[in-house]
Design an enzyme around this catalytic site. Sequence first.
Site, PDB file in Angstrom:
ATOM      1  N   MET A  80       0.856  -1.192   0.000  1.00  0.00           N
ATOM      2  CA  MET A  80       0.000   0.000   0.000  1.00  0.00           C
ATOM      3  C   MET A  80       0.893   1.244   0.000  1.00  0.00           C
ATOM      4  SD  MET A  80      -3.422  -0.957   2.061  1.00  0.00           S
ATOM      5  CE  MET A  80      -2.844  -0.664   3.717  1.00  0.00           C
ATOM      6  N   HIS A  97       9.167   1.117   3.275  1.00  0.00           N
ATOM      7  CA  HIS A  97      10.293   1.165   4.209  1.00  0.00           C
ATOM      8  C   HIS A  97      11.168  -0.060   3.962  1.00  0.00           C
ATOM      9  CE1 HIS A  97       7.953  -1.831   6.324  1.00  0.00           C
ATOM     10  NE2 HIS A  97       6.944  -0.987   6.411  1.00  0.00           N
ATOM     11  N   GLY A 141      11.379  -2.805   5.348  1.00  0.00           N
ATOM     12  CA  GLY A 141      10.657  -4.076   5.394  1.00  0.00           C
ATOM     13  C   GLY A 141      10.145  -4.451   4.002  1.00  0.00           C
ATOM     14  N   HIS A 142       9.475  -3.486   3.341  1.00  0.00           N
ATOM     15  CA  HIS A 142       8.988  -3.751   1.979  1.00  0.00           C
ATOM     16  C   HIS A 142      10.164  -4.059   1.047  1.00  0.00           C
ATOM     17  CE1 HIS A 142       5.723  -0.842   3.327  1.00  0.00           C
ATOM     18  NE2 HIS A 142       5.010  -1.868   2.910  1.00  0.00           N
ATOM     19  N   GLN A 155     -10.312  -2.598   2.745  1.00  0.00           N
ATOM     20  CA  GLN A 155      -9.774  -3.217   3.958  1.00  0.00           C
ATOM     21  C   GLN A 155      -9.719  -2.252   5.142  1.00  0.00           C
ATOM     22  OE1 GLN A 155      -5.908  -4.072   1.885  1.00  0.00           O
ATOM     23  NE2 GLN A 155      -5.033  -3.748   3.915  1.00  0.00           N
ATOM     24  N   SER A 215       4.562   0.972   7.882  1.00  0.00           N
ATOM     25  CA  SER A 215       4.217   2.305   7.341  1.00  0.00           C
ATOM     26  C   SER A 215       3.480   3.116   8.398  1.00  0.00           C
ATOM     27  CB  SER A 215       3.320   2.161   6.119  1.00  0.00           C
ATOM     28  OG  SER A 215       3.901   1.277   5.205  1.00  0.00           O
TER      29      SER A 215
HETATM   30  O1  PAF Z   1      -0.024  -5.664   3.903  1.00  0.00           O
HETATM   31  C1  PAF Z   1      -0.461  -4.773   3.155  1.00  0.00           C
HETATM   32  O2  PAF Z   1       0.192  -3.750   2.891  1.00  0.00           O
HETATM   33  C2  PAF Z   1      -1.842  -4.930   2.545  1.00  0.00           C
HETATM   34  O3  PAF Z   1      -2.731  -5.523   3.428  1.00  0.00           O
HETATM   35  C3  PAF Z   1      -1.836  -5.663   1.177  1.00  0.00           C
HETATM   36  C4  PAF Z   1      -1.368  -7.100   1.330  1.00  0.00           C
HETATM   37  C5  PAF Z   1      -0.937  -4.924   0.203  1.00  0.00           C
HETATM   38  C6  PAF Z   1      -3.257  -5.694   0.594  1.00  0.00           C
HETATM   39  O4  PAF Z   1      -3.761  -4.403   0.393  1.00  0.00           O
END
Ligand code: PAF
Length: 206
Positions: free
Chosen positions: A29, A33, A35-36, A60, A185
Amino acid sequence: MFFVETISALNEKLESFGSFVTVGFVPTMGALHEGHLSLVKQAVSETNIVVVSIFVNPTQFNDPKDLERYPRTLDADLQLLEKTGCQIVFAPGVNEIYPEPDNRKFNFGELESVMEGLHRPGHFNGVAQVVSKLFEIVKPEKAYFGLKDFQQLTIIKNMVAQLNLPVQSVPCSIIREESGLAMSSRNELLSAEERKNAAVISETLF
Ligand code: PAF
């Protein structure tokens, strides 16, 4: 690195790489950072073409205020991704992913009614909606998720099994700040004091 905002542009780019490639996928999303970036680096080391999606998924968020204040940092995200070696960044708008409202209701039984699911009704259903759509759009062999969101990973594996999707969900290690706080985040939304206090969670767990 290619930046695409539509499904047709994404398909065009994916096709240009030919059919004998393994596609790795990192759904995010944004507000990226370390982690990603560790997920993207793992994907780059294990697959030939890596797609990273940046999409703040409205379905979500059970609280509209939470959706509004979610950090959005696209330019900085793209700069960070440039250095990872990923090939495609897919950043669709809401209408691209939801041309019509998604009314699907998944049933994850107890998995969604405990821990985070208990406090965020509908959250995991929204995660399953968007991740299933993204899997159908990107068609990856492997998708990478942080173990920080252990319940999310468990739900996604269950969703993949329910829908018979040909995707392997790869769990990736938690990356922590020096204080021990798991990178997230949402840490950006904490004051300096709250951030300091949040380190108590990992201290206690360890
Ligand atoms: O973990 C996240 O950032 C979100 O839940 C995801 C998996 C990208 C789905 O929107």
